[in-house]
Design a protein around this motif. Structure first.
Motif, PDB file in Angstrom:
ATOM      1  N   ALA A 135      45.077  45.872  36.658  1.00  0.00           N
ATOM      2  CA  ALA A 135      45.004  47.334  36.799  1.00  0.00           C
ATOM      3  C   ALA A 135      46.373  47.959  37.006  1.00  0.00           C
ATOM      4  O   ALA A 135      46.599  49.119  36.652  1.00  0.00           O
ATOM      5  N   SER A 136      47.295  47.185  37.578  1.00  0.00           N
ATOM      6  CA  SER A 136      48.645  47.720  37.795  1.00  0.00           C
ATOM      7  C   SER A 136      49.373  47.964  36.470  1.00  0.00           C
ATOM      8  O   SER A 136      50.315  48.749  36.410  1.00  0.00           O
ATOM      9  N   PHE A 137      48.920  47.299  35.407  1.00  0.00           N
ATOM     10  CA  PHE A 137      49.460  47.544  34.065  1.00  0.00           C
ATOM     11  C   PHE A 137      48.683  48.670  33.382  1.00  0.00           C
ATOM     12  O   PHE A 137      49.259  49.637  32.919  1.00  0.00           O
ATOM     13  N   SER A 138      47.348  48.509  33.331  1.00  0.00           N
ATOM     14  CA  SER A 138      46.506  49.535  32.729  1.00  0.00           C
ATOM     15  C   SER A 138      45.043  49.257  33.060  1.00  0.00           C
ATOM     16  O   SER A 138      44.607  48.099  32.992  1.00  0.00           O
ATOM     17  N   SER A 170      49.108  48.955  49.126  1.00  0.00           N
ATOM     18  CA  SER A 170      49.131  49.009  47.669  1.00  0.00           C
ATOM     19  C   SER A 170      47.827  48.491  47.056  1.00  0.00           C
ATOM     20  O   SER A 170      47.028  47.815  47.713  1.00  0.00           O
ATOM     21  N   LEU A 171      47.636  48.810  45.767  1.00  0.00           N
ATOM     22  CA  LEU A 171      46.465  48.345  45.027  1.00  0.00           C
ATOM     23  C   LEU A 171      46.421  46.820  44.989  1.00  0.00           C
ATOM     24  O   LEU A 171      45.352  46.218  45.127  1.00  0.00           O
ATOM     25  N   LYS A 172      47.580  46.196  44.814  1.00  0.00           N
ATOM     26  CA  LYS A 172      47.643  44.725  44.795  1.00  0.00           C
ATOM     27  C   LYS A 172      47.232  44.144  46.141  1.00  0.00           C
ATOM     28  O   LYS A 172      46.530  43.131  46.209  1.00  0.00           O
ATOM     29  N   GLN A 228      44.597  53.220  50.486  1.00  0.00           N
ATOM     30  CA  GLN A 228      45.600  53.859  49.622  1.00  0.00           C
ATOM     31  C   GLN A 228      46.333  54.972  50.368  1.00  0.00           C
ATOM     32  O   GLN A 228      47.537  55.164  50.194  1.00  0.00           O
ATOM     33  N   GLY A 273      43.418  43.494  40.447  1.00  0.00           N
ATOM     34  CA  GLY A 273      44.493  44.359  40.945  1.00  0.00           C
ATOM     35  C   GLY A 273      45.752  44.226  40.119  1.00  0.00           C
ATOM     36  O   GLY A 273      46.445  45.212  39.851  1.00  0.00           O
ATOM     37  N   LEU A 274      46.039  42.982  39.711  1.00  0.00           N
ATOM     38  CA  LEU A 274      47.227  42.735  38.890  1.00  0.00           C
ATOM     39  C   LEU A 274      47.090  43.396  37.523  1.00  0.00           C
ATOM     40  O   LEU A 274      48.015  44.075  37.047  1.00  0.00           O
ATOM     41  N   SER A 293      43.430  44.497  46.550  1.00  0.00           N
ATOM     42  CA  SER A 293      42.752  43.464  45.771  1.00  0.00           C
ATOM     43  C   SER A 293      42.897  42.093  46.431  1.00  0.00           C
ATOM     44  O   SER A 293      41.982  41.265  46.388  1.00  0.00           O
TER      45      SER A 293
END
Length: 398
Positions: A151-154, A237-239, A232, A148-149, A242
């Motif tokens: 993916a939050s970047f790319s 959140s995505l984080k 979602q 999750g971490l 995860s």
């Protein structure tokens, strides 16, 4: 644990950590990044799981013929090649092709690892399979926490991280498992060893139990598909999503002393363990149906995890107990393929139900399926009891 089992455990942690960078986010990537519907996302996951079913059966077959070392190595090569391609091509439809191939490679690995663990620690009983199961979930905890971490970047970094871990697993398998290359099914004549009727009864009992196992997985996989997208929509959140999987994996790893204490009272009664686990699953989906915030989903996940800790290791243990000599890989292949069938059909069933009728209908359907699983688990040993009674009647008549 024997050194060989520790090597399998370490390898499984690495392998599943790599896979866990990606699999919890598949639906989110397909639905959010590739802009496909939940039904299409479910179909893609079905292809991945369908390839895993083939891989599971192939992995079990290869274990009985070639041994665990070559089987695991073959699956690892398929995974590394597929993820290498995915790093460069992860659009539509290339993503679907390479994800399906990863399903095949992973499918080959899992039954071979389980069968190998049972073979190298024959006296371990459920402990051998529980060790592999805990290792899987340690990988889930680590991979999903980092996934999750990252993916939050790319999302591109997800594919690279997955490939790196698969490559490390390949090296561990190539070097560390080489001394286990002679471990394989004894290839004995099953019919002459135990009698055709007895073995048919065992296979039928396992098939009924695996039917319950598949229904449980249809429900469980919703957390990776429909429930993932639902979180979602309600602004989790995505984080945080995860983190739910991190909680799941961490609870499985660190909650083992509690579960072992609880399981000890069953005196290795795997059937009772599975029945209680399914009842806990039913409660967990009841809680999930009413959860509206992150705390509610954490509570639901914790309850789900307790059920999972009881059911998931018990089924391969029963399969190992039922398997005739020389067919250990085949029986573990059946177990893994039915679990994968649940992962294959689950996202499609869930996606269609949610698209047509909404989330409440999905939760109602899941509870009905789990009640059906409960009945199958209760009656799975009927063929064994029937065969035993027939044998006793035959002996007494003589």
């Amino acid at each position: 644990m024997p050194k060989a089992v520790w090597l399998l455990v370490i390898g499984m942690v690495i392998n599943v950590t790599g896979a866990s960078f990606l699999w919890p986010l598949n639906t989110i990537y397909i639905h959010g990044q590739l802009e496909k519907s939940l039904s299409v996302a479910g179909f893609v996951l079905m292809l991945n799981a369908g390839a895993s079913v083939i891989g599971n059966l192939l992995g079990g077959f290869l274990f009985d013929r070639l041994g665990g070392y070559l089987s695991i190595l073959l699956g690892a090569i398929v995974n590394v090649a597929s993820m290498t391609a995915m790093v460069f091509w992860h659009g539509w439809p290339q993503y679907v092709i390479f994800l399906t191939l990863v399903g095949l490679g992973s499918g080959i690995i899992f039954p071979a690892v389980y069968a190998l663990a049972g073979a190298v620690w024959a006296d371990g009983g459920r402990r051998a399979f529980n060790a592999v199961y805990v290792a899987q979930n340690a990988g889930v905890a680590i991979g999903s926490a980092l996934g999750g971490l990252v993916a939050s970047f790319s999302f591109n970094y997800i594919f690279i991280a997955n490939l790196a871990m698969f490559a490390v697993f390949f090296l561990i398998a190539a070097v560390g498992y080489r001394h286990m290359s002679e471990v394989k099914g004894a290839q004995m004549n099953v019919i002459s060893e135990n009698g055709m009727v007895k073995n048919r009864s065992k296979l039928l009992a396992l098939s009924i139990l695996c039917g319950a196992y598949m229904l449980c997985w249809i429900g469980y996989v919703q957390w990776q598909s429909t429930i993932a997208s639902y979180t979602q929509e309600i602004n989790i959140s995505l984080k945080q999503y995860s983190l739910l999987w991190t909680i799941n994996g961490a609870f499985i790893v660190f909650g083992q002393p509690l579960v072992n204490y609880f399981v000890r009272s069953f005196k290795d009664n795997m059937k009772k363990q599975i029945i209680i686990g399914i009842l806990i699953f039913i409660v967990s989906y009841g809680v999930t149906a009413f959860a509206q915030d992150f705390k509610g989903f954490v509570a639901a996940m914790l309850i789900l995890t307790i059920g999972e800790m009881l059911v998931w290791p018990a089924v391969p243990t029963i399969a190992n107990q039922l398997s005739p000599s020389g067919r250990e890989g085949f029986y573990q292949g059946i177990v893994n393929s039915t679990a994968t069938a649940g992962r294959m059909f689950g996202p499609v069933i869930g996606g269609v139900l949610v698209d047509l009728y909404g989330m409440p209908a999905l939760f109602g359907a899941l509870i009905v399926l789990l009640v059906a699983a409960l009945f199958l688990a209760v009656g799975h040993d009927y063929p064994l009891k029937k065969q035993k009674n027939s044998s006793e009647t035959s002996i007494s008549s003589h």
